[in-house]
Design a protein around this motif. Structure first.
Motif: not given
Length: 213
Positions: A1-10, A100-103
């Motif tokens: 199943m394709a990933c549907k999540t935006i992942i941010t990394i600090g 914009e990228i997240a959208n």
């Protein structure tokens, strides 16, 4: 199943956060953004990319949050934006580019308060990657052929800069567990293990979201 999540990394400097982000994006088949965020922000704002590189994750003592947020709602053509100090313009442009990228869909973004910019996005997972100083010194010393002393100095200066930037522009604390969904010690899991851990976390969240839990 394709990933549907935006992942941010600090990430702490020397923890392998960028490498982890790159491998994670590749494994999930989604886009990866680190320095690419700067290019995107420069292109969309019309500002010189060199300005973004010079101000990248660097705090300022004259930032006016309310002014920037008001200008964000008006756009780059507003008089307020035109009169804004350059460091304000850079942050605003990055903030806008992140949204914009997240959208556009699932991706991995590293640093630059992306988790804060996307705090209202339900499909976003924020991760912080850390490691003990000894492990980070080894990594940086080997990667850049530095003495342990110089590696430690570089780590401390970079971490201080990142923490100051994050704490100043967000309403959260850099590296504090309460600021993120997931904090990982990469020295325990290794780069590949950390990637797998994040993937499992994202899969569990997506499964729960799909079930309406």
């Amino acid at each position: 199943m394709a990933c549907k999540t935006i992942i941010t990394i600090g990430r702490q400097y020397g923890s392998g956060g960028r490498e982890i982000g790159e491998k994670l994006a590749a494994d999930l088949g989604i886009k990866f953004y680190d320095k690419e965020l700067l290019s995107r922000a420069a292109k969309e704002s019309g500002l010189c990319e060199e300005l973004f590189e010079n101000h990248d994750e660097k705090p300022t003592n004259s930032f006016l949050y309310s002014l920037v947020m008001d200008t964000y709602s008006m756009g780059y053509s507003s008089a307020a934006f035109a009169d804004m100090p350059i460091n304000h313009k850079v942050f605003l442009a990055q903030f806008n580019a992140i949204k914009e990228i997240a959208n556009e869909g699932p991706c991995v973004m590293v640093g630059r308060c992306a988790d804060y910019a996307l705090s209202e996005y339900k499909n976003c997972v924020s991760v912080f990657v850390e490691a003990p100083m000894e492990a980070r010194i080894r990594r940086i010393a080997e990667k850049y052929d530095l003495t342990d002393a110089k590696a430690k100095d570089s780590i401390q200066k970079t971490d201080k800069k990142r923490a100051s930037y994050y704490n100043y522009y967000s309403n959260k604390k850099w590296g504090d567990a309460s600021s993120y969904n997931l904090c990982i010690d990469s020295s325990i899991c290794g780069v590949d293990g950390t990637v797998e851990l994040i993937k499992n976390f994202v899969a569990l969240k997506e499964a729960r979201d799909a079930a309406g839990v």
